[in-house]
Design an enzyme around this catalytic site. Sequence first.
Site, mmCIF file in Angstrom:
data_model
loop_
_atom_site.group_PDB
_atom_site.id
_atom_site.type_symbol
_atom_site.label_atom_id
_atom_site.label_comp_id
_atom_site.label_asym_id
_atom_site.label_seq_id
_atom_site.Cartn_x
_atom_site.Cartn_y
_atom_site.Cartn_z
ATOM 1 N N PHE A 12 0.825 -1.220 0.000
ATOM 2 C CA PHE A 12 0.000 0.000 0.000
ATOM 3 C C PHE A 12 0.858 1.269 0.000
ATOM 4 O O PHE A 12 0.892 2.047 -0.964
ATOM 5 C CB PHE A 12 -0.945 -0.057 1.207
ATOM 6 C CG PHE A 12 -1.596 1.228 1.594
ATOM 7 C CD1 PHE A 12 -2.131 2.090 0.634
ATOM 8 C CD2 PHE A 12 -1.702 1.593 2.940
ATOM 9 C CE1 PHE A 12 -2.754 3.281 1.000
ATOM 10 C CE2 PHE A 12 -2.318 2.766 3.317
ATOM 11 C CZ PHE A 12 -2.832 3.627 2.350
ATOM 12 N N ALA A 80 7.107 -5.125 5.258
ATOM 13 C CA ALA A 80 6.751 -5.605 6.594
ATOM 14 C C ALA A 80 5.477 -6.429 6.494
ATOM 15 O O ALA A 80 4.709 -6.307 5.541
ATOM 16 C CB ALA A 80 6.508 -4.425 7.543
ATOM 17 N N ASN A 84 -2.312 -5.815 12.284
ATOM 18 C CA ASN A 84 -2.415 -6.211 13.699
ATOM 19 C C ASN A 84 -3.216 -7.497 13.894
ATOM 20 O O ASN A 84 -2.810 -8.377 14.659
ATOM 21 C CB ASN A 84 -3.077 -5.094 14.504
ATOM 22 C CG ASN A 84 -2.085 -4.035 14.910
ATOM 23 O OD1 ASN A 84 -1.143 -4.320 15.651
ATOM 24 N ND2 ASN A 84 -2.255 -2.834 14.415
ATOM 25 N N THR A 97 10.079 -11.221 9.231
ATOM 26 C CA THR A 97 10.231 -10.122 8.264
ATOM 27 C C THR A 97 10.564 -8.806 8.958
ATOM 28 O O THR A 97 11.520 -8.121 8.575
ATOM 29 C CB THR A 97 8.940 -9.971 7.423
ATOM 30 O OG1 THR A 97 8.868 -11.069 6.522
ATOM 31 C CG2 THR A 97 8.934 -8.670 6.635
ATOM 32 N N THR A 121 5.981 2.950 12.598
ATOM 33 C CA THR A 121 4.593 3.264 12.951
ATOM 34 C C THR A 121 4.499 3.931 14.320
ATOM 35 O O THR A 121 5.339 3.693 15.196
ATOM 36 C CB THR A 121 3.781 1.952 12.959
ATOM 37 O OG1 THR A 121 2.521 2.186 13.563
ATOM 38 C CG2 THR A 121 4.479 0.859 13.760
ATOM 39 N N ASP A 122 3.421 4.696 14.506
ATOM 40 C CA ASP A 122 3.185 5.304 15.825
ATOM 41 C C ASP A 122 2.776 4.265 16.869
ATOM 42 O O ASP A 122 2.788 4.544 18.068
ATOM 43 C CB ASP A 122 2.122 6.413 15.729
ATOM 44 C CG ASP A 122 0.770 5.943 15.199
ATOM 45 O OD1 ASP A 122 0.632 4.755 14.840
ATOM 46 O OD2 ASP A 122 -0.158 6.780 15.143
ATOM 47 N N GLU A 123 2.426 3.059 16.402
ATOM 48 C CA GLU A 123 1.968 2.029 17.356
ATOM 49 C C GLU A 123 3.056 1.577 18.315
ATOM 50 O O GLU A 123 2.757 0.923 19.320
ATOM 51 C CB GLU A 123 1.458 0.804 16.600
ATOM 52 C CG GLU A 123 0.235 1.074 15.809
ATOM 53 C CD GLU A 123 -0.426 -0.209 15.339
ATOM 54 O OE1 GLU A 123 -0.120 -1.285 15.863
ATOM 55 O OE2 GLU A 123 -1.258 -0.104 14.436
ATOM 56 N N TYR A 148 2.510 -7.303 16.182
ATOM 57 C CA TYR A 148 2.930 -6.419 15.079
ATOM 58 C C TYR A 148 3.693 -5.218 15.609
ATOM 59 O O TYR A 148 4.823 -4.933 15.187
ATOM 60 C CB TYR A 148 1.708 -5.946 14.264
ATOM 61 C CG TYR A 148 2.012 -4.722 13.421
ATOM 62 C CD1 TYR A 148 2.892 -4.786 12.346
ATOM 63 C CD2 TYR A 148 1.433 -3.472 13.733
ATOM 64 C CE1 TYR A 148 3.190 -3.653 11.596
ATOM 65 C CE2 TYR A 148 1.721 -2.351 12.978
ATOM 66 C CZ TYR A 148 2.604 -2.442 11.909
ATOM 67 O OH TYR A 148 2.907 -1.321 11.169
ATOM 68 N N LYS A 152 7.703 -4.081 15.164
ATOM 69 C CA LYS A 152 8.151 -2.808 14.600
ATOM 70 C C LYS A 152 9.023 -2.057 15.618
ATOM 71 O O LYS A 152 10.022 -1.434 15.250
ATOM 72 C CB LYS A 152 6.960 -1.943 14.184
ATOM 73 C CG LYS A 152 6.167 -2.464 12.996
ATOM 74 C CD LYS A 152 6.943 -2.531 11.693
ATOM 75 C CE LYS A 152 7.300 -1.164 11.139
ATOM 76 N NZ LYS A 152 7.895 -1.283 9.761
ATOM 77 N N LYS A 187 -7.811 -3.880 5.690
ATOM 78 C CA LYS A 187 -7.687 -2.730 6.588
ATOM 79 C C LYS A 187 -9.026 -2.000 6.709
ATOM 80 O O LYS A 187 -9.900 -2.102 5.845
ATOM 81 C CB LYS A 187 -6.589 -1.777 6.079
ATOM 82 C CG LYS A 187 -5.197 -2.424 5.970
ATOM 83 C CD LYS A 187 -4.627 -2.798 7.295
ATOM 84 C CE LYS A 187 -3.254 -3.424 7.351
ATOM 85 N NZ LYS A 187 -2.506 -3.752 6.192
ATOM 86 N N HIS A 274 -6.954 -4.164 21.975
ATOM 87 C CA HIS A 274 -7.197 -3.061 21.029
ATOM 88 C C HIS A 274 -6.705 -1.707 21.566
ATOM 89 O O HIS A 274 -7.242 -1.191 22.550
ATOM 90 C CB HIS A 274 -8.710 -2.995 20.781
ATOM 91 C CG HIS A 274 -9.110 -2.209 19.592
ATOM 92 N ND1 HIS A 274 -10.419 -2.183 19.140
ATOM 93 C CD2 HIS A 274 -8.411 -1.422 18.745
ATOM 94 C CE1 HIS A 274 -10.492 -1.421 18.070
ATOM 95 N NE2 HIS A 274 -9.285 -0.941 17.806
#
Length: 331
Positions: A12, A80, A84, A97, A121-123, A148, A152, A187, A274
């Site tokens: 994406f 990647a 999630n 990966t 990512t901000d996660e 996930y 990262k 997504k 979540h």
Amino acid sequence: MNHLLVTGGAGFIGSNFVHHVLGTTDVRVTVLDKLTYAGNRASLDGADKQRLRFIQGDICDATLVDELVASVDAVVHYAAESHNDNSLHDPSPFIQTNIGGTYTLLEAVRRHNVRFHHVSTDEVYGDLELDDPDRFTPTTAYNPSSPYSASKAGSDHLVRAWVRSFGVQATVSNCSNNYGPYQHVEKFIPRQITNVIDGVRPRLYGAGLNVRDWIHAEDHSSAVLAVLTHGEIGRTYLIGADGEMNNKSVVEMILELTGQPADAYDHVTDRPGHDLRYAIDSSSMAEIGWAPRYTSFRGGLAQTIAWYQEHEDWWRPQKQVTEANYARTGQ
Ligand code: NAD
Ligand code: DAU
């Protein structure tokens, strides 16, 4: 910089970046992509063939990675496992990966002294309370929730260690939730748009009050290019576009823009663990002169809906298998 290696360039955000680079610069691009279920060669259709080379391969393949890295001026690393929900069912490819692949790339850029930009990512920062006045900054403590985001976070730490210990010329960016063309139908936003096209009611996890900070993929691409060209080696940049919105409001906007009743959605089983809210303070990007161009989420969403309506041939082959996977978990 004349020649970039873009890992994950058939995914994406990677494919959006390749179109952006080929459309706005004279740079040549080599894409390295494994073409997992999430990669799609067709996402690069229409790109300038004279300046694009596509290699199907794995970022964990040290011999291939070494050969490709030796032939470029810089690497932009998107490849990647990115979803999630998938990481909750089978974390193994996420570790291989996201951590193993990043390690392989770092060793290659170290050997060949090649500039590296790591897309993250901000996660990695975990989540915020809904009423927390603070947003994520480059100094927020790491606190990832899912396999996930933990993978990262691990990859970010590797990059920083390779900068400090080995002098690798790297930057890191942590971006919020992207939307736009070429996003896989697993997504949130493309899933709901394609559900509506199929006459299926959108699915909200839990109460739908979780907040994401939306940014258009085109803005993420211009931001990564800005970090690559103007970023300071060793620094982390946080990319966001002040796009906070809860999931329920996003679904209601999709329904409104597609002419459906505002309550034509269902609540389904929530995602375990979540994350409640993400929010980005993007002042590190303002420092290098970057600003988003998609300032209206509604406008960007309408454009994205139109793209999925016009590109059914692109997403249709993935839809049935994706929904069958969700059906197994009641989502
Ligand atoms: P995506 O799942 O759409 O694309 C991932 C791409 O990587 C696919 O083309 C896939 O084939 C390829 N790939 C996977 N494993 C590979 C391997 N071992 N070797 C080579 N290629 C491999 O993901 P995306 O949403 O485009 O995300 C791209 C990057 O941006 C990821 O690093 C992700 O963590 C990061 N990111 C994503 C978002 C978001 O909102 N989607 C936000 C911030 C950061
Ligand atoms: O914040 C950046 C991250 O954004 C990236 O690192 C990830 O790669 C990317 O997938 C995204 O992660 P999220 O988990 O936030 O995105 P997702 O699209 O899976 O879900 C967005 C929100 O919507 C989340 O709160 C879960 C919810 N959701 C998702 C789906 C698929 C639903 O309510 N219903 C759904 O059907």
